[in-house]
Design an enzyme around this catalytic site. Structure first.
Site, PDB file in Angstrom:
ATOM      1  CG  HIS A   1      -1.952  -0.995   1.287  1.00 16.43           C
ATOM      2  ND1 HIS A   1      -3.227  -0.814   0.794  1.00 16.43           N
ATOM      3  CD2 HIS A   1      -1.918  -2.242   1.787  1.00 16.43           C
ATOM      4  CE1 HIS A   1      -3.928  -1.918   0.999  1.00 16.43           C
ATOM      5  NE2 HIS A   1      -3.160  -2.799   1.591  1.00 16.43           N
TER       6      HIS A   1
ATOM      7  CE  LYS B   1      -7.223  13.473   0.756  1.00 17.50           C
ATOM      8  NZ  LYS B   1      -7.258  12.442  -0.252  1.00 17.50           N
ATOM      9  NE  ARG B   2      -4.490   9.645  10.613  1.00 17.25           N
ATOM     10  CZ  ARG B   2      -4.096   8.699  11.457  1.00 17.25           C
ATOM     11  NH1 ARG B   2      -4.803   7.595  11.605  1.00 17.25           N
ATOM     12  NH2 ARG B   2      -3.011   8.843  12.185  1.00 17.25           N
TER      13      ARG B   2
ATOM     14  CE  LYS C   1      -3.074  10.385   3.639  1.00 16.98           C
ATOM     15  NZ  LYS C   1      -3.694   9.540   2.604  1.00 16.98           N
TER      16      LYS C   1
ATOM     17  CB  THR D   1     -10.379   4.477  -1.189  1.00 10.45           C
ATOM     18  OG1 THR D   1      -9.897   4.792   0.110  1.00 10.45           O
ATOM     19  CG2 THR D   1      -9.641   3.262  -1.725  1.00 10.45           C
TER      20      THR D   1
ATOM     21  CE  LYS E   1     -14.434   5.365   0.759  1.00  6.65           C
ATOM     22  NZ  LYS E   1     -13.577   5.383   1.947  1.00  6.65           N
TER      23      LYS E   1
HETATM   24  O1  BZD Z   1      -4.015   2.520   1.753  1.00  5.98           O
HETATM   25  C1  BZD Z   1      -3.403   3.682   2.279  1.00  5.98           C
HETATM   26  C2  BZD Z   1      -2.738   4.433   1.148  1.00  5.98           C
HETATM   27  O2  BZD Z   1      -2.057   5.555   1.675  1.00  5.98           O
HETATM   28  C3  BZD Z   1      -3.803   4.863   0.157  1.00  5.98           C
HETATM   29  O3  BZD Z   1      -3.231   5.503  -0.934  1.00  5.98           O
HETATM   30  C4  BZD Z   1      -4.576   3.639  -0.309  1.00  5.98           C
HETATM   31  O4  BZD Z   1      -5.685   4.024  -1.059  1.00  5.98           O
HETATM   32  C5  BZD Z   1      -5.082   2.833   0.873  1.00  5.98           C
HETATM   33  C6  BZD Z   1      -5.735   1.541   0.456  1.00  5.98           C
HETATM   34  O5  BZD Z   1      -4.929   0.832  -0.414  1.00  5.98           O
HETATM   35  N1  BZD Z   1      -2.505   3.317   3.327  1.00  5.98           N
HETATM   36  C7  BZD Z   1      -2.899   3.370   4.604  1.00  5.98           C
HETATM   37  O6  BZD Z   1      -4.020   3.732   4.906  1.00  5.98           O
HETATM   38  N2  BZD Z   1      -1.999   2.949   5.518  1.00  5.98           N
HETATM   39  C8  BZD Z   1      -2.224   2.898   6.831  1.00  5.98           C
HETATM   40  O7  BZD Z   1      -3.239   3.302   7.358  1.00  5.98           O
HETATM   41  C9  BZD Z   1      -1.150   2.289   7.682  1.00  5.98           C
HETATM   42  C10 BZD Z   1      -1.504   1.837   8.926  1.00  5.98           C
HETATM   43  C11 BZD Z   1      -0.541   1.251   9.735  1.00  5.98           C
HETATM   44  C12 BZD Z   1       0.758   1.135   9.291  1.00  5.98           C
HETATM   45  C13 BZD Z   1       1.098   1.596   8.031  1.00  5.98           C
HETATM   46  C14 BZD Z   1       0.133   2.181   7.224  1.00  5.98           C
END
Ligand code: BZD
Length: 842
Positions: A374, A568-569, A574, A679, A683
């Site tokens: 990811h 978003k986070r 970002k 994602t 949405k």
């Molecule tokens: O995963 C996210 C990516 O940043 C997005 O671009 C992607 O759309 C989504 C789904 O594939 N990654 C995360 O959300 N990652 C985490 O939340 C995470 C959590 C714990 C440790 C490392 C990453």
């Protein structure tokens, strides 16, 4: 012990099978029964919480019946199952989803009204199950929904955190974290106190040799912690299929609560042992895309993975098949590298406990696992120090070394005398201290690896995993572009739009099952009545958000204004900082205008939301700046409706369900090449909003599907990022003049003490502007101007929205799941009609 009822007594069971309510009268009867008996309350003592509980229990009864049947059917059919291993499942609320999937939401609505409640209020009583950070966790939740809706025999495995992601409060503009104790009352989980696994940690390895000279390793000593299963039913839409999500909770293993200590008066240390065990599943780590290497995190990973594998193996062994058939029965998907120890654990089970040869075992392992990556961000790629793994899991470290040895030997055979490649691909990084590279282990132990959008899959093939493509060939690395479930993200979140769409493309049970049917909407794009209804739905959704903003922030926003959303986070990659700098620029421009000029500017509401990891100082500074700007702008009498800035506290799944349908424009503006997919971009477009974004992640495929004329793209391309960064460090690099104006305003104290925001400015001016904020600033502003102009032409804007929605069918998570099933898992759906008679086992 045989738990199956003998044949002669089964008639009594069949005659009395549970059925759940049918129709409104029975629903009301069930609600009242649950209030009066299960909850031991009455109509004189029934608040909304109690009504929520009783309603949930009434639906749960129905759900459980299908759940049991589905599990029986799967056991009896004995076909291949998928196991989705994820440390995160960001489920949100369950009741509304259960009502949709069980059916009879209308019954509940009118029944609850008879009993004195509004269904909307009741739904809102539920705490979000927030067992995830962001996209990765929500993706897992969407996948569970699709797996069930498509009738795949599948289980999710995760951890039952006592505390999910923290709740965010904004105090004086700063983020404050508050624990999320969500389990107070959770009708959606079933504790299985009889399904437990004892998990070992620490200890040492002893080797014995038998008469034939065969050496066997024994892992002995150390601590034991007990894993207890909690099961959550996952109903499919428009199918009776109901899958299982099994979450493990940690508790002291028997004997661990030391009665000797207790009886001899050493209460404290016996309680401490108990608490140490419970700590493992106590809290979700709140870091997204950052690896911190904490021992408790590694413990969580092994605890969950070992319990899940024990469970999977136990189920397989009941079938009495030979081991080589394991991959014909079991596909295990690793959601990121967090469950990578499962590879090592299965190899350990096969060689140490089941006595298989290394090679036979390793073949089985590789055929069983698939791995999803990811991220390409270096700081997010998981590594564990060899010392820590050695200490916590001594036998696993030996196996990792052996996996690495055999892997490197095979690489050596294919690429003789190429020492460089050997050190580059080694699972053990020869650093100080030595580290285990989890992504490499996951690749070596899997038969397929996927990225989550086309650009991202290309990037992993050509950058971070390049050598592995050379070694294993290109076929091992595939793309499965992410998707979202239209059940939650269209029908539940936006019933107005879903109903309107249904009038054009056939009932919800058609397009919510096959989202490509949305393309029929394009026939109605010029239908005036339809367009009018479309605009009314959007306005009503914006009004709903405006009301929410009013009650939670006190600010009044005009629903006619353009709602510009970034939720978003909070992360530098970002680039919420780019957005807020753009907002400041807009504010300065407005301030410089005459009142007449200002009236001509299309009004905007800039809406932000998202959590910062508690230890991520820069992300917290970004939140503080947004809130500081909000305070100044929203209280500036010169500005009025022309600009409002809103930070929505504690962004989560349930809030997304209100925010997403209300957006006109949403921002997906990561530095090109950093956002694996995204994602929420999907949405927003599915809900009739347009996007401003960079050529990154799934934005690129969204553009391809909906057409370039329907998206606002800007900024540098991924292929140019390295050169730009190089130039920042070694070239003669100047900050964008527009951005300089913004920094000057911040410096002059317009938004409070400069000191509070100095870090954000320095990151751009003094520390190489790693995320290219300055490089993209001008292009961003120009594109925002284009947005204003386009929005002024409402007719054209609505055409863009309708056209985009009609072309979003590709982004259903149902499509993803079918791709995984075919390309990676080799599993087939199990149609509910395949009847099975009575079951044996489980
Ligand atoms: O995963 C996210 C990516 O940043 C997005 O671009 C992607 O759309 C989504 C789904 O594939 N990654 C995360 O959300 N990652 C985490 O939340 C995470 C959590 C714990 C440790 C490392 C990453």
């Amino acid at each position: 012990v045989e738990a199956s009822i003998p044949e002669p007594q089964r008639e009594a069971w069949l005659k009395n099978q549970a059925s759940g309510f049918k129709g409104k009268d029975e629903f009301e009867k069930e609600v009242v029964r649950h209030v009066e008996t299960t909850l031991a309350r009455s109509m004189f003592n029934c608040d909304e919480t109690a009504a929520y509980a009783a309603t949930s229990l009434a639906f749960r009864d129905r759900l459980v019946i299908e759940w049991n049947r589905t599990q029986q059917r799967q056991t009896f059919a004995d076909t291949k199952r998928v196991y989705y291993l994820s440390l995160e499942f960001l489920m949100g609320r369950a009741l509304d989803n259960a009502m949709l999937n069980v059916g009879d939401k209308e019954v509940a609505k009118s029944g609850l009204s008879d009993l004195g409640f509004r269904i909307e209020d009741i739904i809102q009583q539920e705490n979000d199950a927030a067992l995830g950070n962001g996209g990765l966790g929500r993706l897992a939740a969407c996948f569970l929904d699709s797996l069930a809706s498509l009738d795949y025999p599948a289980w999710g495995y995760g951890l039952r955190y006592r505390y999910g992601i923290f709740k965010q409060e904004i105090i004086d503009g700063y983020q404050v974290e508050v624990p999320d104790y969500w389990l107070d009352f959770n009708p959606w989980e079933f504790p299985r106190h009889d399904v437990t696994v004892d998990i070992q940690f620490y200890g040492y390895v002893k080797k014995t040799t038998d008469d034939s000279g065969k050496v066997t390793a024994h892992w002995e000593g150390g601590d034991t912690v007990r894993a207890v299963a909690y099961d959550v039913p996952i109903p499919g839409y428009a199918t009776p299929a109901t899958n299982n999500l099994r979450l493990w909770s940690s508790q002291a293993a028997s004997g661990e609560f030391d009665f000797q200590k207790f009886n001899s008066g050493d209460y404290e240390s016996s309680v401490a042992d108990q608490q140490r065990a419970e700590t493992i599943s106590a809290v979700l780590y709140p870091n997204d895309n950052l690896d911190r290497g904490k021992e408790l995190r590694l413990k969580q990973q092994y605890f969950w993975v070992a319990a899940s594998l024990y469970d999977i193996v136990r189920r397989f062994k009941k079938s009495k098949r030979p081991w080589r058939e394991f991959p014909d029965q079991v596909a295990i998907q690793l959601n990121d590298t967090h469950p990578t120890l499962a590879i090592v654990e299965l190899q350990r089970i096969l060689i140490d406990l089941e006595g298989l040869d290394w090679d036979d075992a390793w073949n089985i392992v590789q055929q069983t696992f698939c791995y999803t990556n990811h991220t390409v961000l270096p700081e997010a790629l998981e590594k564990w120090s060899v010392g820590l793994v050695q200490h916590l899991l001594p036998r696993h470290l030996q196996i990792i070394y052996d996996i690495n040895l055999f892997f490197l030997q095979s690489v050596e055979r294919s690429f003789p005398k190429n020492r460089e490649i050997l050190s580059r691909v080694s699972i053990i990084e020869e650093s100080q201290p030595k580290m285990v590279r989890m992504a490499y282990l996951a690749i070596v132990g899997s038969h397929k690896v996927n990225g989550v959008a086309e650009l991202h899959s290309d990037l992993i093939r050509t950058t971070i995993f390049k050598d592995f493509v050379t070694i294993f060939g290109p076929d091992k690395f595939v793309n499965v572009t992410n998707g979202i479930t239209p059940r939650r993200w269209l029908h539940q979140a936006n019933p107005g739009l879903s109903d309107l769409i249904a009038t054009k493309v056939g009932g919800p049970e058609l397009f919510l099952k096959d989202l490509t049917l949305l393309n029929k909407l394009e026939l109605s794009v010029n239908d005036p009545a339809f367009r009018k209804a479309w605009a009314e739905v959007k306005l009503a959704n914006k009004q709903r958000l405006a009301d929410y903003i009013k009650t939670t922030t006190g600010y009044t926003v005009n629903p006619i204004a353009l709602f510009d959303v970034q939720v978003k986070r909070i992360h530098e990659y970002k680039r919420q900082q780019l957005n807020i700098f753009g907002v400041i620029y807009r504010y300065l421009k407005l301030k410089a205008m005459t009142p007449e000029e200002r009236k001509k500017v299309p009004p905007r509401v800039s809406i932000f939301g998202g959590k910062a990891a508690p230890g991520y100082w820069m992300a917290k500074q970004i939140i503080h700046l947004i809130n500081s700007v909000s305070k100044v702008v929203n209280n500036d009498p010169d500005i009025g409706d022309a600009l409002k800035v809103i930070f929505i506290e504690d962004y989560n799944v349930s809030k997304a369900e209100i925010i997403v349908p209300a957006s006109d424009l949403s921002e997906h503006i990561s530095t090109a090449g950093t956002e694996a997919s995204g994602t929420s971009n999907m949405k927003f477009v599915l809900n009739g909003g347009l996007i401003i974004g960079t050529c990154d992640g799934a934005n690129i495929e969204i553009t391809r599907e909906i057409g370039e004329e329907n998206i606002f793209l800007f900024g540098n391309l991924a292929e140019d990022v390295d050169d730009l960064r190089h130039n920042h460090t070694y070239g003669d690099h100047k900050t964008d003049p527009g951005l300089d104006q913004v920094f000057d305003a911040i410096h002059s104290g317009t938004f409070g003490s400069v000191h509070d925001f100095q870090g954000m400015i320095s990151a751009v001016r003094d520390h190489g502007d790693y995320y290219l904020v300055s490089d993209d600033f001008h292009s961003y502003l120009e594109t925002q101007d284009l947005v204003d102009k386009s929005y002024a032409d409402q007719e054209l804007w609505i055409t863009k929205c309708i056209t985009s929605v009609s072309r979003m069918g590709f982004f259903s998570s149902d499509r993803c799941i079918n791709e995984y099933a075919e390309m990676m898992w080799n599993v087939e759906p199990l149609q509910p009609e395949t009847n099975i008679g009575t079951k044996k086992g489980e």
